[in-house]
Design a protein around this motif. Structure first.
Motif, PDB file in Angstrom:
ATOM      1  N   ASN A 137       5.555 -10.625  34.909  1.00  0.00           N
ATOM      2  CA  ASN A 137       4.200 -11.166  35.012  1.00  0.00           C
ATOM      3  C   ASN A 137       3.353 -10.831  33.785  1.00  0.00           C
ATOM      4  OD1 ASN A 137       4.014  -8.425  35.450  1.00  0.00           O
ATOM      5  ND2 ASN A 137       2.607  -8.568  37.195  1.00  0.00           N
ATOM      6  N   LEU A 138       3.993 -10.665  32.651  1.00  0.00           N
ATOM      7  CA  LEU A 138       3.264 -10.341  31.427  1.00  0.00           C
ATOM      8  C   LEU A 138       2.233 -11.428  31.114  1.00  0.00           C
ATOM      9  CD1 LEU A 138       3.561  -7.937  29.479  1.00  0.00           C
ATOM     10  CD2 LEU A 138       4.903  -9.417  27.990  1.00  0.00           C
ATOM     11  N   LYS A 139       1.025 -11.019  30.827  1.00  0.00           N
ATOM     12  CA  LYS A 139      -0.074 -11.957  30.612  1.00  0.00           C
ATOM     13  C   LYS A 139      -0.091 -12.480  29.176  1.00  0.00           C
ATOM     14  CE  LYS A 139      -3.070  -9.877  34.124  1.00  0.00           C
ATOM     15  NZ  LYS A 139      -1.992  -9.015  34.666  1.00  0.00           N
ATOM     16  N   PRO A 140      -0.599 -13.703  28.970  1.00  0.00           N
ATOM     17  CA  PRO A 140      -0.653 -14.275  27.619  1.00  0.00           C
ATOM     18  C   PRO A 140      -1.371 -13.375  26.620  1.00  0.00           C
ATOM     19  CG  PRO A 140      -1.144 -15.954  29.252  1.00  0.00           C
ATOM     20  CD  PRO A 140      -1.063 -14.659  29.995  1.00  0.00           C
ATOM     21  N   MET A 141      -2.422 -12.696  27.067  1.00  0.00           N
ATOM     22  CA  MET A 141      -3.137 -11.802  26.165  1.00  0.00           C
ATOM     23  C   MET A 141      -2.237 -10.670  25.676  1.00  0.00           C
ATOM     24  SD  MET A 141      -5.764 -10.943  24.459  1.00  0.00           S
ATOM     25  CE  MET A 141      -7.078 -11.984  25.110  1.00  0.00           C
ATOM     26  N   GLU A 142      -1.369 -10.158  26.563  1.00  0.00           N
ATOM     27  CA  GLU A 142      -0.466  -9.077  26.169  1.00  0.00           C
ATOM     28  C   GLU A 142       0.538  -9.546  25.130  1.00  0.00           C
ATOM     29  OE1 GLU A 142       0.566  -6.007  29.403  1.00  0.00           O
ATOM     30  OE2 GLU A 142       0.343  -7.885  30.518  1.00  0.00           O
ATOM     31  N   TYR A 143       1.023 -10.777  25.270  1.00  0.00           N
ATOM     32  CA  TYR A 143       1.908 -11.330  24.243  1.00  0.00           C
ATOM     33  C   TYR A 143       1.226 -11.317  22.883  1.00  0.00           C
ATOM     34  CZ  TYR A 143       5.023 -13.271  27.866  1.00  0.00           C
ATOM     35  OH  TYR A 143       5.895 -13.442  28.916  1.00  0.00           O
ATOM     36  N   ARG A 144      -0.034 -11.776  22.875  1.00  0.00           N
ATOM     37  CA  ARG A 144      -0.755 -11.868  21.602  1.00  0.00           C
ATOM     38  C   ARG A 144      -1.017 -10.489  21.014  1.00  0.00           C
ATOM     39  NH1 ARG A 144      -3.293 -16.162  24.517  1.00  0.00           N
ATOM     40  NH2 ARG A 144      -5.021 -14.833  25.170  1.00  0.00           N
ATOM     41  N   VAL A 145      -1.364  -9.535  21.868  1.00  0.00           N
ATOM     42  CA  VAL A 145      -1.633  -8.169  21.382  1.00  0.00           C
ATOM     43  C   VAL A 145      -0.379  -7.554  20.785  1.00  0.00           C
ATOM     44  CG1 VAL A 145      -2.197  -5.821  22.119  1.00  0.00           C
ATOM     45  CG2 VAL A 145      -3.566  -7.749  22.950  1.00  0.00           C
ATOM     46  N   ILE A 146       0.742  -7.687  21.485  1.00  0.00           N
ATOM     47  CA  ILE A 146       2.000  -7.108  20.990  1.00  0.00           C
ATOM     48  C   ILE A 146       2.437  -7.806  19.707  1.00  0.00           C
ATOM     49  CG2 ILE A 146       4.454  -6.782  21.490  1.00  0.00           C
ATOM     50  CD1 ILE A 146       3.691  -6.486  24.441  1.00  0.00           C
ATOM     51  N   THR A 147       2.318  -9.130  19.671  1.00  0.00           N
ATOM     52  CA  THR A 147       2.708  -9.880  18.481  1.00  0.00           C
ATOM     53  C   THR A 147       1.926  -9.421  17.262  1.00  0.00           C
ATOM     54  OG1 THR A 147       3.314 -11.821  19.787  1.00  0.00           O
ATOM     55  CG2 THR A 147       2.865 -12.175  17.455  1.00  0.00           C
ATOM     56  N   LYS A 148       0.631  -9.243  17.420  1.00  0.00           N
ATOM     57  CA  LYS A 148      -0.189  -8.801  16.302  1.00  0.00           C
ATOM     58  C   LYS A 148       0.132  -7.357  15.925  1.00  0.00           C
ATOM     59  CE  LYS A 148      -4.987  -8.429  14.728  1.00  0.00           C
ATOM     60  NZ  LYS A 148      -6.414  -8.671  15.075  1.00  0.00           N
ATOM     61  N   ALA A 149       0.322  -6.499  16.928  1.00  0.00           N
ATOM     62  CA  ALA A 149       0.578  -5.083  16.662  1.00  0.00           C
ATOM     63  C   ALA A 149       1.930  -4.859  15.987  1.00  0.00           C
ATOM     64  CB  ALA A 149       0.520  -4.294  17.967  1.00  0.00           C
TER      65      ALA A 149
END
Length: 396
Positions: free
Chosen positions: A199-211
């Motif tokens: 259930n990973l949220k779209p915001m978490e994808y973006r945060v991890i991708t940037k980090a």
């Protein structure tokens, strides 16, 4: 949340500085050519990590095997961690866990048509695979846990990162769990964040991708664990059990893997109660361990069952002293990976495209075309053999 399983021993940080200096020196020696890296005449795909502990290497290697074995002759080369033998060995139907190690044994049992070999010296292992009569027609080699084995330059270097132990929040050994500095991720062509919650949220994808701060030549993927029906570990006269049918059962989850956290999270809602019993990675079960397992199981209310990993199952099958009532209630949980964000097709195309383009048959065909072009009137552009890793230098 991501990185929620990281524990830093700050008081060991000075030792991490020393360790880091040694690792950086070793990496620098490879970069300037003091230590030599070899390439090979067939496609080589490496799967590994830069952390101590499990990031899901085995299910990802198994995924690649399933993807490629329909079209190519695949060989898996592993170190064979904790095996009782030395040197180069090819798995056979007579191989045991002690001969080749638990993970190679598991993969050979799953894919009998795939060559599985073990050798601590990976270059020697590849040389043997390409020279011995039974394996010399291998089309592609999958290197299991070889990201730090820099004596080989794979065509595709896949780095796995545990969602619960993101390398961007970790530190070098011994304060943290990193085997090498964070900059080591720059050698990867593909980075996969593994064991993600479904259930990973779209915001978490973006945060991890940037980090993760990857270069343009690197591709980032996310995978979650997926499970098949429970399989009996002992005996063949019992049927598999669907996970949907254990909702009223009390489960003893027996694991000897580095990171069982996501498995615990995934299974807990499917049971009446879940009791984890965890041992170290590649744990060899002793008489004392068997007594502990039996005691834990006896304390649980019925209906009850022991669920373990496929890797633990192959070790338990060789353990003496397991009572019959325990054996008949031990089930293995097959683990697969599932790509998230509808990334599976893109990943598959990249892997298959690389192997097709760099296979020996393709190279021979290109050389034949080159000779035709050289001997003919057409002096235009000619095809060349490349690997996925060649894009690194161009940054695209």
């Amino acid at each position: 949340m991501e990185g929620d399983f990281i524990k830093i021993n700050e008081w060991l940080t000075p030792l991490s500085w020393i360790y880091g200096a040694v690792v950086r020196l070793r990496n620098a020696m490879f970069e300037i050519g003091m230590l030599k890296t070899r390439t090979f005449s067939i496609p080589v795909i490496s799967v590994g990590n830069i952390t101590v502990g499990g990031t899901g290497k085995t299910p990802h290697v198994e995924y690649l095997s399933m993807l490629l074995r329909k079209e190519f002759k695949v060989a898996i080369l592993s170190r064979g961690y904790k095996r009782k033998t030395k040197g180069y060995l090819v798995a056979s139907e007579n191989s045991t866990v002690s001969n080749i190690g638990d993970e190679p044994f598991q993969m050979k049992r799953k894919f009998p048509d795939v060559t599985v070999a073990v050798d601590k010296k990976r270059c020697h292992g590849i040389d043997m695979l390409l020279s011995e009569e039974a394996t010399k027609d291998t089309d592609v080699i999958l290197l299991d846990d070889a990201f730090q084995h820099r004596y080989i330059c794979p065509g595709i270097n896949i780095l796995l990162v545990d969602y619960h132990r993101l390398i961007i929040y970790d530190k070098l050994l011994p304060a943290g769990r990193l085997r090498e500095p964070l900059s080591g991720k720059n050698r990867a062509d593909i980075v996969i964040v593994t064991k993600c919650p479904s259930n990973l949220k779209p915001m978490e994808y973006r945060v991890i991708t940037k980090a993760m701060n990857l270069f343009p030549y690197q591709q980032l993927y996310f995978t979650a664990l997926a499970y098949d029906a429970l399989q009996p570990v002992f005996g063949t006269n019992r049927e598999s059990v669907c996970l949907d049918n254990i909702s009223d059962e009390n489960i003893l989850l027996l694991t000897g893997i580095a990171s069982p956290k996501q498995m615990i999270v995934d299974l807990k809602p499917k049971t009446n109660s879940l009791r984890p019993l965890s041992f170290s990675d590649h744990h060899e079960y002793t008489k004392k361990d068997i007594e502990k397992i039996c005691a834990e199981y006896e304390q649980m209310a019925s209906p009850k069952r022991i669920v373990t990993t496929e890797k633990d199952a192959v070790r338990l099958q060789s353990v003496e002293g397991l009572p019959d009532n325990i054996k008949e209630n031990i089930y293995a949980l097959p683990v697969k990976i599932a790509f998230m964000l509808e990334q599976e097709e893109k990943f598959n195309e990249k892997i298959i495209g690389y192997v097709r383009k760099n296979s020996r048959n393709s190279i021979l065909a290109k050389r034949k075309d080159d000779r035709k072009s050289q001997n003919g009137d057409n002096t235009g552009d000619r095809p060349r053999t490349i690997s996925f890793g060649n894009f690194r230098s161009r940054g695209d």
